[in-house]
Scaffold this motif. Structure first.
Motif, PDB file in Angstrom:
ATOM      1  N   THR A 267       0.830  -1.204   0.000  1.00 25.19           N
ATOM      2  CA  THR A 267       0.000   0.000   0.000  1.00 25.19           C
ATOM      3  C   THR A 267       0.864   1.253   0.000  1.00 25.19           C
ATOM      4  O   THR A 267       0.596   2.208  -0.726  1.00 25.19           O
ATOM      5  CB  THR A 267      -0.928   0.006   1.229  1.00 25.19           C
ATOM      6  OG1 THR A 267      -1.796  -1.120   1.166  1.00 25.19           O
ATOM      7  CG2 THR A 267      -1.748   1.290   1.297  1.00 25.19           C
ATOM      8  N   VAL A 268       1.926   1.234   0.802  1.00 25.09           N
ATOM      9  CA  VAL A 268       2.833   2.392   0.843  1.00 25.09           C
ATOM     10  C   VAL A 268       3.467   2.607  -0.519  1.00 25.09           C
ATOM     11  O   VAL A 268       3.490   3.723  -1.054  1.00 25.09           O
ATOM     12  CB  VAL A 268       3.909   2.201   1.925  1.00 25.09           C
ATOM     13  CG1 VAL A 268       4.936   3.330   1.850  1.00 25.09           C
ATOM     14  CG2 VAL A 268       3.287   2.163   3.309  1.00 25.09           C
ATOM     15  N   TYR A 269       4.001   1.518  -1.110  1.00 26.24           N
ATOM     16  CA  TYR A 269       4.636   1.652  -2.422  1.00 26.24           C
ATOM     17  C   TYR A 269       3.659   2.187  -3.464  1.00 26.24           C
ATOM     18  O   TYR A 269       4.020   3.006  -4.315  1.00 26.24           O
ATOM     19  CB  TYR A 269       5.190   0.298  -2.871  1.00 26.24           C
ATOM     20  CG  TYR A 269       6.550  -0.031  -2.314  1.00 26.24           C
ATOM     21  CD1 TYR A 269       7.643   0.791  -2.557  1.00 26.24           C
ATOM     22  CD2 TYR A 269       6.752  -1.179  -1.539  1.00 26.24           C
ATOM     23  CE1 TYR A 269       8.887   0.499  -2.045  1.00 26.24           C
ATOM     24  CE2 TYR A 269       8.005  -1.484  -1.026  1.00 26.24           C
ATOM     25  CZ  TYR A 269       9.073  -0.639  -1.281  1.00 26.24           C
ATOM     26  OH  TYR A 269      10.307  -0.940  -0.787  1.00 26.24           O
ATOM     27  N   ARG A 270       2.421   1.718  -3.390  1.00 27.67           N
ATOM     28  CA  ARG A 270       1.438   2.144  -4.375  1.00 27.67           C
ATOM     29  C   ARG A 270       1.208   3.653  -4.307  1.00 27.67           C
ATOM     30  O   ARG A 270       1.159   4.315  -5.323  1.00 27.67           O
ATOM     31  CB  ARG A 270       0.117   1.402  -4.159  1.00 27.67           C
ATOM     32  CG  ARG A 270      -0.941   1.751  -5.219  1.00 27.67           C
ATOM     33  CD  ARG A 270      -2.162   0.849  -5.132  1.00 27.67           C
ATOM     34  NE  ARG A 270      -2.931   1.075  -3.927  1.00 27.67           N
ATOM     35  CZ  ARG A 270      -3.003   0.234  -2.894  1.00 27.67           C
ATOM     36  NH1 ARG A 270      -2.300  -0.895  -2.907  1.00 27.67           N
ATOM     37  NH2 ARG A 270      -3.732   0.520  -1.828  1.00 27.67           N
ATOM     38  N   HIS A 271       1.102   4.168  -3.086  1.00 26.17           N
ATOM     39  CA  HIS A 271       0.871   5.596  -2.938  1.00 26.17           C
ATOM     40  C   HIS A 271       2.129   6.414  -3.232  1.00 26.17           C
ATOM     41  O   HIS A 271       2.037   7.538  -3.732  1.00 26.17           O
ATOM     42  CB  HIS A 271       0.364   5.908  -1.530  1.00 26.17           C
ATOM     43  CG  HIS A 271      -1.053   5.476  -1.319  1.00 26.17           C
ATOM     44  ND1 HIS A 271      -2.108   6.086  -1.945  1.00 26.17           N
ATOM     45  CD2 HIS A 271      -1.598   4.506  -0.545  1.00 26.17           C
ATOM     46  CE1 HIS A 271      -3.240   5.512  -1.576  1.00 26.17           C
ATOM     47  NE2 HIS A 271      -2.966   4.539  -0.717  1.00 26.17           N
ATOM     48  N   LEU A 272       3.307   5.883  -2.919  1.00 26.63           N
ATOM     49  CA  LEU A 272       4.532   6.592  -3.249  1.00 26.63           C
ATOM     50  C   LEU A 272       4.711   6.666  -4.760  1.00 26.63           C
ATOM     51  O   LEU A 272       5.096   7.712  -5.305  1.00 26.63           O
ATOM     52  CB  LEU A 272       5.743   5.899  -2.613  1.00 26.63           C
ATOM     53  CG  LEU A 272       5.825   5.950  -1.078  1.00 26.63           C
ATOM     54  CD1 LEU A 272       7.053   5.198  -0.602  1.00 26.63           C
ATOM     55  CD2 LEU A 272       5.866   7.391  -0.591  1.00 26.63           C
ATOM     56  N   ASP A 273       4.428   5.567  -5.438  1.00 27.64           N
ATOM     57  CA  ASP A 273       4.538   5.556  -6.908  1.00 27.64           C
ATOM     58  C   ASP A 273       3.518   6.510  -7.511  1.00 27.64           C
ATOM     59  O   ASP A 273       3.774   7.188  -8.503  1.00 27.64           O
ATOM     60  CB  ASP A 273       4.296   4.142  -7.440  1.00 27.64           C
ATOM     61  CG  ASP A 273       5.443   3.209  -7.085  1.00 27.64           C
ATOM     62  OD1 ASP A 273       6.511   3.735  -6.739  1.00 27.64           O
ATOM     63  OD2 ASP A 273       5.243   1.990  -7.148  1.00 27.64           O
ATOM     64  N   GLY A 274       2.332   6.546  -6.894  1.00 33.55           N
ATOM     65  CA  GLY A 274       1.296   7.426  -7.419  1.00 33.55           C
ATOM     66  C   GLY A 274       1.676   8.886  -7.301  1.00 33.55           C
ATOM     67  O   GLY A 274       1.261   9.706  -8.116  1.00 33.55           O
TER      68      GLY A 274
END
Length: 274
Positions: A267-274
């Motif tokens: 979830t963290v990676y997804r939001h950081l990538d976003g």
């Protein structure tokens, strides 16, 4: 009497290191970058500080020394006076050292290789003992630990709030904590595990709980309780911004961000990538 040139160089190195750590984070700042800012070679920096960890320890030293002096003074006082001497003094010391505190607060492992870590633990235990008072029971000791956190954590999370305002808010919060009635030792009856009794007290986790209340899932409370505790489906806007700030500052690893916000690494990676 003239100042020792070596001391002056050491001071300049510490000042530049603090500035760069604040700008880029401890992990992302190299000794070479510090040297370039001062027009010194890496060898010259290593002469004063054999490793980057030594720089951090030196920057944190004034904070530790001030806290130790505070506890020494409080231990000579009666219990109630000592308690509030520690709490009010703790807030003042923490506010006076906001910048170096921010570097180590979320990653204590940065100072874990030397004596600094052990001093931090000793200081915290001494403060807990004084605040709890003699012959304190489990609940009093738990509240003492919470009180120290209440006098420390907001300094890192509310960097845009002035010292004066934040001091008043922190002391108001800790007074409310320590003067609140204590529940029966058996705990509140029939506490809802998805309700207020199970909500986190950590500021970031509390914000997460507010943004993802138990009944927010489709189907209401029953559906929410079937979800994995502490794993909201997505982060709210404020949590996303906080995660990106922590990552950009270099003060948190992805694991630390995930633990703070109660979500998975994915979830963290997804939001950081976003």
């Amino acid at each position: 009497m003239t100042a020792d040139p070596a001391d002056d160089t050491r001071t300049r190195i510490l000042r530049a290191a603090l500035d760069l750590f604040a700008e880029h984070g401890y992990q992302r700042t190299s000794l070479r970058q510090i040297g370039e800012r001062l027009r010194l070679t890496k060898t010259a920096i290593l002469y004063h500080f054999p490793a980057k960890e030594h720089l951090l320890a030196a920057l944190v030293e004034p904070l530790l020394a001030d806290l130790e002096r505070l506890l020494d003074a409080a231990q000579t006082q009666p219990t109630e006076r000592a308690r509030w001497t520690v709490l009010e003094g703790w807030v003042d010391v923490i506010l006076a050292h906001r910048r170096p505190l921010g570097m180590l607060y979320h990653d204590i492992a940065l100072v874990g290789r030397g004596d600094t870590y052990h001093r931090l633990i000793t200081i915290a235990m001494r403060a807990n003992d004084i605040i709890a008072g003699p012959d304190a029971g489990r609940r009093e000791r738990v509240r003492a630990v919470q009180a120290v956190a209440a006098c420390s954590d907001p300094v890192v999370f509310f960097t845009d709030v002035s010292d004066e305002v934040l001091r008043a808010d922190m002391l108001d919060g800790v007074r409310r904590l320590l003067t609140a009635p204590t529940a029966d030792a058996a705990g509140p009856p029939e506490a809802d595990p998805a309700g207020a009794a199970a909500r986190p007290t950590d500021p970031a986790a509390a914000a997460l709980a507010h943004a993802n209340p138990p009944d927010a899932a489709p189907g209401g409370g029953a559906a929410a309780r079937r979800r994995r505790p502490g794993r909201p489906r997505a982060l709210g806007r404020e949590q996303v911004e906080a995660a990106r700030r922590m990552h950009a500052a270099g003060t948190h690893s992805v694991d630390a961000i995930a633990a703070t916000l109660g979500v998975s690494r994915a979830t963290v990676y997804r939001h950081l990538d976003g």
